[in-house]
Write an enzyme that holds these catalytic residues in place. Sequence first.
Site, PDB file in Angstrom:
ATOM      1  N   THR A  72       0.806  -1.227   0.000  1.00  0.00           N
ATOM      2  CA  THR A  72       0.000   0.000   0.000  1.00  0.00           C
ATOM      3  C   THR A  72       0.839   1.279   0.000  1.00  0.00           C
ATOM      4  OG1 THR A  72      -1.813  -1.121   1.083  1.00  0.00           O
ATOM      5  CG2 THR A  72      -1.758   1.276   1.316  1.00  0.00           C
ATOM      6  N   HIS A 238      -2.621  -1.780  -5.863  1.00  0.00           N
ATOM      7  CA  HIS A 238      -2.155  -3.143  -6.163  1.00  0.00           C
ATOM      8  C   HIS A 238      -3.361  -4.067  -6.232  1.00  0.00           C
ATOM      9  CE1 HIS A 238      -3.139  -3.904  -2.013  1.00  0.00           C
ATOM     10  NE2 HIS A 238      -2.404  -2.867  -1.665  1.00  0.00           N
TER      11      HIS A 238
HETATM   12  P1  AMP Z   1      -1.517  -3.188   3.583  1.00  0.00           P
HETATM   13  O1  AMP Z   1      -2.659  -4.034   3.173  1.00  0.00           O
HETATM   14  O2  AMP Z   1      -0.773  -3.764   4.729  1.00  0.00           O
HETATM   15  O3  AMP Z   1      -0.589  -2.866   2.462  1.00  0.00           O
HETATM   16  O4  AMP Z   1      -2.120  -1.805   4.113  1.00  0.00           O
HETATM   17  C1  AMP Z   1      -3.475  -1.460   4.052  1.00  0.00           C
HETATM   18  C2  AMP Z   1      -3.926  -0.870   5.346  1.00  0.00           C
HETATM   19  O5  AMP Z   1      -3.196   0.305   5.631  1.00  0.00           O
HETATM   20  C3  AMP Z   1      -5.368  -0.379   5.304  1.00  0.00           C
HETATM   21  O6  AMP Z   1      -6.275  -1.386   5.650  1.00  0.00           O
HETATM   22  C4  AMP Z   1      -5.400   0.735   6.313  1.00  0.00           C
HETATM   23  O7  AMP Z   1      -5.903   0.288   7.535  1.00  0.00           O
HETATM   24  C5  AMP Z   1      -3.953   1.140   6.497  1.00  0.00           C
HETATM   25  N1  AMP Z   1      -3.743   2.527   6.130  1.00  0.00           N
HETATM   26  C6  AMP Z   1      -4.011   3.082   4.948  1.00  0.00           C
HETATM   27  N2  AMP Z   1      -3.687   4.399   4.937  1.00  0.00           N
HETATM   28  C7  AMP Z   1      -3.185   4.672   6.121  1.00  0.00           C
HETATM   29  C8  AMP Z   1      -2.668   5.842   6.741  1.00  0.00           C
HETATM   30  N3  AMP Z   1      -2.605   7.003   6.077  1.00  0.00           N
HETATM   31  N4  AMP Z   1      -2.208   5.734   8.002  1.00  0.00           N
HETATM   32  C9  AMP Z   1      -2.248   4.575   8.645  1.00  0.00           C
HETATM   33  N5  AMP Z   1      -2.748   3.433   8.134  1.00  0.00           N
HETATM   34  C10 AMP Z   1      -3.211   3.463   6.908  1.00  0.00           C
HETATM   35 ZN    ZN Z   2      -3.057  -1.415  -0.516  1.00  0.00          ZN
HETATM   36 ZN    ZN Z   3      -3.470  -4.838   1.819  1.00  0.00          ZN
END
Ligand code: AMP
Ligand code: ZN
Ligand code: ZN
Length: 456
Positions: A72, A238
């Site tokens: 992300t 992604h």
């Molecule tokens: P990931 O799937 O581990 O790549 O990350 C996705 C998660 O990141 C999402 O479900 C959100 O809860 C978290 N997330 C997205 N944007 C932010 C942000 N600006 N600050 C903290 N957490 C976030």
């Molecule tokens: Zn993501």
């Molecule tokens: Zn994710």
Amino acid sequence: MQISVYLYALIACSGLTLSALENGSDAPALLLVSFDGFRADYLNKYSLPNLEKFFSDGVLVRELTNVFTTKTFPNHYSLVTGLYAESHGMLASIMYDPVSKKHFSIQNDSDPFWWDEAIPIWVSVEENGYRAAAAMWPGTDVNIHNHTLKYTFKYNSKVSFQARLRNLTQWMTEDKSVKFAALYWEEPDWSGHRYGPDNTTEMGNALKEVDSHIGFLMDHLNKTGLWGKINVIITSDHGMTQCSPERLIELDKCISAGSYTVVDLTPVAAIIPLEDNSTVYKNLSTCHEHMKVYLKNDVPDRLHYKNNERIQPIILVADEGWTIVKHGNLPRLGDHGYDNMLPSMHPFLAAHGPAFRKGYKMSSFNSVDLYPLMCHLVGISPKANNGSFARVRCALVNEQCGELALAVGIVIGVLIILTTFTCLFKLMKNRDASSSRPFARLELDDDDADDEPLLE
Ligand code: AMP
Ligand code: ZN
Ligand code: ZN
């Protein structure tokens, strides 16, 4: 004729150069929306009537090649900087910097140190005298390059999609200097992790909700008078792939827990050896046939993932659908982060607004190409980046590209060849004419000379 051809070519070339940058103050505002984890082929598998309505009157790019690691934060930062992860420094969800000894995680992301290796578009927009607004887009609540946005929220996943959008449109309508706005939404990533992308019932529900948000977006932009006036891009960071307890790679089976530290675990693990580098590397490289093991300097160039201090000495990359754990159970039924060549890791892009063609479809471009496109749309000069405006210009209504540019090129080429042949032909004809005249004269003179005495 020759002059008109060269003039035409000149006008065509200068037109292309001039169109490379819109005049910022005249350019309409741009709203960039990301639905986290929206895998490109969800578009073929699920009914998404509102999204289809959105791009039927705009542009659809079926697949974006995103950046490694397909996580992300790295990909959201690439979208707004046009840089690969090794260049913008946001390399993974969990990072460690060996020089400063600082730690990063997405729950602890507010230190500018992690973001300052690049300048995101919202900072450049404000440096150009305009305003930017944001709702939860990663990094927009951080003070980057000494720059805090006036129109932003602290990240809070509980704020509804509607509230995020309402705030953005209020800022955009009340303050006409807002040129760029970014909105982030957590789905379908959250459901993809929880249920796995192969669970069509649950993913169908998640995507139905995402599609209803797109419907709300179009309605709300209509009500606020922004629909059709501003440019809107809907995209993602992604995709997602199915994981399984049958596809676990357990590090404890290959290497003693005390011989290394792991910074980020799956599907890309960042390893710091605590013992001799080569022994740790050797143990890991024979660990599992579905896990690639690289010394930092040997990471393939195409991944653009070695030129940064924050990349650890050994990188492990699981094959698609495999999960790296130290030991124990499968943490998530769906995951992403894998090789960015995999179609399952790719998101899509759709766009609508005055700058975009209508009903136009493209098969793919790179997610880093979006940055020069967005700078063009808001009329600011892009910073150095890994993207290419030439690859995306076809999406724009005012740009000559593809078959049209080829046709213009062929016409100009044919005209130049014709002109050259005409000149050569004329030149040769003139030469023939001037070389035959003395002979004719001589002949005539001779005749005259013969005739003269007869007349006398
Ligand atoms: P990931 O799937 O581990 O790549 O990350 C996705 C998660 O990141 C999402 O479900 C959100 O809860 C978290 N997330 C997205 N944007 C932010 C942000 N600006 N600050 C903290 N957490 C976030
Ligand atoms: Zn993501
Ligand atoms: Zn994710």
